[in-house]
Design a protein around this motif. Sequence first.
Motif, mmCIF file in Angstrom:
data_model
loop_
_atom_site.group_PDB
_atom_site.id
_atom_site.type_symbol
_atom_site.label_atom_id
_atom_site.label_comp_id
_atom_site.label_asym_id
_atom_site.label_seq_id
_atom_site.Cartn_x
_atom_site.Cartn_y
_atom_site.Cartn_z
ATOM 1 N N SER A 131 0.723 -1.352 0.231
ATOM 2 C CA SER A 131 0.018 -0.284 0.296
ATOM 3 C C SER A 131 0.967 1.427 0.386
ATOM 4 N N ALA A 132 0.696 2.269 -0.391
ATOM 5 C CA ALA A 132 1.048 3.809 -0.895
ATOM 6 C C ALA A 132 0.233 4.753 0.380
ATOM 7 N N LEU A 133 -0.241 4.035 0.824
ATOM 8 C CA LEU A 133 -1.392 5.000 2.126
ATOM 9 C C LEU A 133 -0.773 5.470 2.941
ATOM 10 N N MET A 134 -0.988 7.025 3.136
ATOM 11 C CA MET A 134 0.499 7.968 3.711
ATOM 12 C C MET A 134 -0.367 8.666 5.423
ATOM 13 N N TYR A 135 -1.572 8.810 4.448
ATOM 14 C CA TYR A 135 -2.480 9.132 5.375
ATOM 15 C C TYR A 135 -3.982 8.849 5.675
ATOM 16 N N LEU A 136 -3.685 8.587 7.274
ATOM 17 C CA LEU A 136 -4.961 7.505 7.780
ATOM 18 C C LEU A 136 -5.669 7.739 8.681
ATOM 19 N N ASN A 137 -6.977 8.708 8.363
ATOM 20 C CA ASN A 137 -8.346 9.418 9.295
ATOM 21 C C ASN A 137 -9.707 8.372 10.194
ATOM 22 N N VAL A 138 -9.292 8.287 11.065
ATOM 23 C CA VAL A 138 -10.616 7.107 11.388
ATOM 24 C C VAL A 138 -10.633 7.522 12.558
ATOM 25 N N SER A 139 -11.187 9.075 12.535
ATOM 26 C CA SER A 139 -11.219 8.785 14.422
ATOM 27 C C SER A 139 -12.867 9.201 13.962
ATOM 28 N N ARG A 140 -13.216 9.737 15.437
ATOM 29 C CA ARG A 140 -14.701 9.612 15.992
ATOM 30 C C ARG A 140 -15.727 8.001 15.118
ATOM 31 N N ASN A 141 -14.905 7.387 15.492
ATOM 32 C CA ASN A 141 -15.814 5.470 15.317
ATOM 33 C C ASN A 141 -16.102 5.309 16.584
ATOM 34 N N LEU A 142 -15.919 3.709 16.102
ATOM 35 C CA LEU A 142 -16.550 2.948 17.413
ATOM 36 C C LEU A 142 -15.138 1.683 17.483
ATOM 37 N N PHE A 143 -14.244 2.312 16.816
ATOM 38 C CA PHE A 143 -12.953 1.156 17.211
ATOM 39 C C PHE A 143 -12.473 0.644 19.128
ATOM 40 N N THR A 144 -12.015 -0.198 19.171
ATOM 41 C CA THR A 144 -12.016 -0.368 20.576
ATOM 42 C C THR A 144 -10.766 -1.288 20.550
ATOM 43 N N GLU A 145 -10.029 -1.317 19.481
ATOM 44 C CA GLU A 145 -8.641 -1.273 19.378
ATOM 45 C C GLU A 145 -7.911 -1.461 17.925
ATOM 46 N N ILE A 146 -6.790 -1.261 18.192
ATOM 47 C CA ILE A 146 -5.488 -1.060 16.602
ATOM 48 C C ILE A 146 -5.583 -2.235 16.043
ATOM 49 N N PRO A 147 -6.587 -2.144 14.571
ATOM 50 C CA PRO A 147 -6.394 -2.998 14.237
ATOM 51 C C PRO A 147 -4.925 -3.722 13.770
ATOM 52 N N GLN A 148 -4.717 -4.998 13.809
ATOM 53 C CA GLN A 148 -4.162 -5.835 14.519
ATOM 54 C C GLN A 148 -3.036 -6.060 12.221
ATOM 55 N N GLU A 149 -3.901 -5.730 12.216
ATOM 56 C CA GLU A 149 -3.548 -5.911 10.320
ATOM 57 C C GLU A 149 -3.117 -4.618 9.842
ATOM 58 N N LEU A 150 -2.874 -3.404 10.599
ATOM 59 C CA LEU A 150 -2.611 -2.329 9.292
ATOM 60 C C LEU A 150 -0.762 -1.865 9.974
ATOM 61 N N PRO A 151 -0.081 -2.814 10.493
ATOM 62 C CA PRO A 151 1.338 -2.811 9.596
ATOM 63 C C PRO A 151 1.146 -3.169 8.463
ATOM 64 N N CYS A 152 0.551 -4.399 8.337
ATOM 65 C CA CYS A 152 0.960 -4.995 7.340
ATOM 66 C C CYS A 152 -0.113 -4.561 6.373
ATOM 67 N N LEU A 153 -1.225 -3.742 6.011
ATOM 68 C CA LEU A 153 -2.400 -3.708 5.027
ATOM 69 C C LEU A 153 -1.158 -1.610 4.458
ATOM 70 N N ALA A 154 -0.371 -1.130 5.683
ATOM 71 C CA ALA A 154 -0.333 -0.067 5.648
ATOM 72 C C ALA A 154 1.037 0.197 6.078
ATOM 73 N N PRO A 155 2.149 -0.022 4.716
ATOM 74 C CA PRO A 155 3.527 -0.380 6.076
ATOM 75 C C PRO A 155 4.235 1.149 5.555
ATOM 76 N N ASN A 156 3.451 1.549 4.590
ATOM 77 C CA ASN A 156 4.116 3.174 4.717
ATOM 78 C C ASN A 156 3.139 4.289 5.238
ATOM 79 N N LEU A 157 2.260 3.806 6.021
ATOM 80 C CA LEU A 157 1.270 5.344 6.684
ATOM 81 C C LEU A 157 2.602 5.617 7.379
#
Length: 229
Positions: free
Chosen positions: A33-59
Motif C-alpha cells: 500500500s502507498a497509503l500515508m495518511y489515515l483518519n478514522v477518528s470518531r468511530n467505534l474502534f475498541t482496539e487498533i486493527p492488528q492488520e494495520l502494519p501489514c496493510l499500510a506499511p508506509n503509513l
Amino acid sequence: LHAHRCHQQVEKHASEFQCRLPEAFINKEIETSALMYLNVSRNLFTEIPQELPCLAPNLHHLNMSHNHIKYLDLIHDMPSKIGTVHLDHNCIENMKANCPPRSFCLTPCMLLQLQTPYMGSCSHSTHTTLKSLLNLQLGHNKLEDFCSANFNAQFSFEETVVCSLVVQFPQLSILSLENNELTYFPSSILNMTSLNSLNLAHNKGIRSLPSKLGLLSLSTLNLEGLSLP
C-alpha cells in the motif's frame, strides 16, 4: 465438452497461481500500500486493527482519536514508518508490554494462502523501535503512567523504562498526555532528549516536579491544572 475443458483450464491456472503466490509475496521489498495518511477518528474502534502494519506499511500519519480504544502496544500496533499518531480522546488505561512478532502476515495475499501458509516472523511486525515517530497525542485517556517497557531482571524497573523509551522513540519531539490520570511525573520522560513539546495539563494527581525537568530543551511545557504546591 468445451465448457468442461474451459473449467479445467481455469482450475489449472488457479492452481499455478497459488503455487507462485508465496514466492511473490514473501519478498520483503514488495509493499502492499502507498497509503500515508489515515483518519478514522470518531468511530467505534475498541482496539487498533492488528492488520494495520501489514496493510499500510508506509503509513506516516494516523488519526484514531475519539474512539473506544482501551489498550495499546504502540510498537507493534503501528507501522514502522509512522511519524504522527493521534490517539487522544480514547479509553487507554495502559501501554501493554510488547508482544512477540506475529508468525504470519496479514496482507490479503498472504491470508489467501490457505494451503501453504508462510510460517515465519511477519516482516511488518519485527521492528522494535519507531524511529520516525515525532508526534504522539495521548491526551484525554485514562493513563496512570507513561510506560511501554518490558521488565528486565538485570535492571531496576525505572532503568528499564527509561532505556526502553529512549530506544523505542528516539526522535519523539511532541508528547501530549493532558487530561489523563497520572499520579506522578513520568520519570521516563527525563531522558528523552529529542523532546521539544510536553503537555501534562490537568493531571491532578501530579503534585511535584523533578528538578531534572529543567535539563530538557523544551520550547513548550504545559503544566496547567496540576496539584502543585
